[in-house]
Design a protein around this motif. Structure first.
Motif, mmCIF file in Angstrom:
data_model
loop_
_atom_site.group_PDB
_atom_site.id
_atom_site.type_symbol
_atom_site.label_atom_id
_atom_site.label_comp_id
_atom_site.label_asym_id
_atom_site.label_seq_id
_atom_site.Cartn_x
_atom_site.Cartn_y
_atom_site.Cartn_z
ATOM 1 N N TYR A 1 25.595 20.458 -53.420
ATOM 2 C CA TYR A 1 25.048 19.528 -54.577
ATOM 3 C C TYR A 1 25.779 19.221 -55.586
ATOM 4 O O TYR A 1 26.854 19.912 -55.905
ATOM 5 C CB TYR A 1 23.955 20.229 -55.338
ATOM 6 C CG TYR A 1 22.578 20.577 -54.484
ATOM 7 C CD1 TYR A 1 21.390 19.556 -54.520
ATOM 8 C CD2 TYR A 1 22.594 21.711 -53.555
ATOM 9 C CE1 TYR A 1 20.350 19.900 -53.642
ATOM 10 C CE2 TYR A 1 21.287 21.875 -52.807
ATOM 11 C CZ TYR A 1 20.412 20.996 -52.811
ATOM 12 O OH TYR A 1 19.127 21.150 -52.241
ATOM 13 N N SER A 2 25.918 17.903 -56.157
ATOM 14 C CA SER A 2 26.713 17.451 -57.171
ATOM 15 C C SER A 2 26.686 18.228 -58.618
ATOM 16 O O SER A 2 25.634 18.408 -58.954
ATOM 17 C CB SER A 2 26.620 16.094 -57.255
ATOM 18 O OG SER A 2 27.333 15.456 -58.540
ATOM 19 N N GLY A 3 27.728 18.687 -59.118
ATOM 20 C CA GLY A 3 27.867 19.242 -60.541
ATOM 21 C C GLY A 3 27.425 18.285 -61.270
ATOM 22 O O GLY A 3 27.334 18.707 -62.520
ATOM 23 N N MET A 4 27.464 16.964 -61.199
ATOM 24 C CA MET A 4 26.727 16.124 -62.023
ATOM 25 C C MET A 4 25.475 15.927 -62.339
ATOM 26 O O MET A 4 24.985 15.374 -63.359
ATOM 27 C CB MET A 4 27.612 14.677 -61.791
ATOM 28 C CG MET A 4 29.014 14.359 -61.793
ATOM 29 S SD MET A 4 29.680 14.563 -63.403
ATOM 30 C CE MET A 4 28.772 13.088 -64.191
ATOM 31 N N THR B 1 27.891 22.412 -64.651
ATOM 32 C CA THR B 1 27.960 20.930 -64.972
ATOM 33 C C THR B 1 29.319 20.481 -65.538
ATOM 34 O O THR B 1 30.098 21.084 -65.813
ATOM 35 C CB THR B 1 26.648 20.537 -65.949
ATOM 36 O OG1 THR B 1 26.747 19.193 -65.829
ATOM 37 C CG2 THR B 1 27.247 21.371 -67.349
ATOM 38 N N ARG B 2 29.239 19.030 -64.764
ATOM 39 C CA ARG B 2 30.690 18.411 -65.360
ATOM 40 C C ARG B 2 30.389 17.251 -66.575
ATOM 41 O O ARG B 2 31.042 16.577 -66.761
ATOM 42 C CB ARG B 2 31.248 17.878 -64.266
ATOM 43 C CG ARG B 2 31.826 18.750 -63.257
ATOM 44 C CD ARG B 2 32.394 18.174 -61.914
ATOM 45 N NE ARG B 2 32.671 19.099 -60.970
ATOM 46 C CZ ARG B 2 31.933 19.449 -60.184
ATOM 47 N NH1 ARG B 2 30.751 19.283 -59.887
ATOM 48 N NH2 ARG B 2 32.372 20.448 -59.198
ATOM 49 N N SER B 3 29.071 17.479 -66.890
ATOM 50 C CA SER B 3 28.600 16.537 -68.059
ATOM 51 C C SER B 3 28.290 17.341 -69.312
ATOM 52 O O SER B 3 27.304 18.301 -69.232
ATOM 53 C CB SER B 3 27.345 15.868 -67.527
ATOM 54 O OG SER B 3 26.483 15.223 -68.397
ATOM 55 N N TYR B 4 28.643 17.028 -70.433
ATOM 56 C CA TYR B 4 28.357 17.529 -71.531
ATOM 57 C C TYR B 4 26.877 17.456 -71.944
ATOM 58 O O TYR B 4 26.201 18.208 -72.407
ATOM 59 C CB TYR B 4 29.385 17.029 -72.871
ATOM 60 C CG TYR B 4 30.742 17.872 -72.704
ATOM 61 C CD1 TYR B 4 30.841 19.353 -73.177
ATOM 62 C CD2 TYR B 4 31.646 16.826 -72.433
ATOM 63 C CE1 TYR B 4 32.094 19.634 -72.721
ATOM 64 C CE2 TYR B 4 32.877 17.317 -72.387
ATOM 65 C CZ TYR B 4 33.118 18.635 -72.682
ATOM 66 O OH TYR B 4 34.453 19.341 -72.589
ATOM 67 N N ILE B 5 26.374 16.076 -71.695
ATOM 68 C CA ILE B 5 24.951 15.963 -71.831
ATOM 69 C C ILE B 5 24.063 16.726 -71.123
ATOM 70 O O ILE B 5 23.162 17.338 -71.629
ATOM 71 C CB ILE B 5 24.579 14.581 -71.573
ATOM 72 C CG1 ILE B 5 25.464 13.261 -72.522
ATOM 73 C CG2 ILE B 5 23.145 14.271 -71.559
ATOM 74 C CD1 ILE B 5 25.383 12.149 -72.246
#
Length: 83
Positions: free
Chosen positions: A23-26, A54-58
């Motif tokens: 699965y994508s970490g995004m 996650t690769r997204s701060y949000i």
């Protein structure tokens, strides 16, 4: 193995292990992350590296604002939680 070694060294009892391989970490639509986000329990997430969750701060904020969640990164030696 990095996480299990950390748990052993610091006498942490691991209740569940989630591996969202493929699965994508995004995205937060991964089965393990969804189970954590949808949980009403206090949660401490131990990861080898923050980018593994996650690769997204949000998305990171979305995970952390869920109830009482903390993230520990073993390799980066940080603990993150919202005050």
């Amino acid at each position: 193995s990095i996480i299990m070694k950390f748990c052993e060294e610091y006498n942490v009892k691991c209740k569940e292990i989630f591996i969202d391989k493929g699965y994508s970490g995004m995205k937060l639509s991964r089965p393990g992350i969804r189970k954590i986000i949808d949980s009403n329990n206090k949660t401490i997430i131990i990861v080898s590296s923050i980018c593994k969750i996650t690769r997204s701060y949000i998305n990171l904020i979305e995970i952390l604002k869920n109830k009482d969640t903390q993230i520990i990164s073993v390799t980066e030696q940080v603990m993150i939680r919202l005050a």
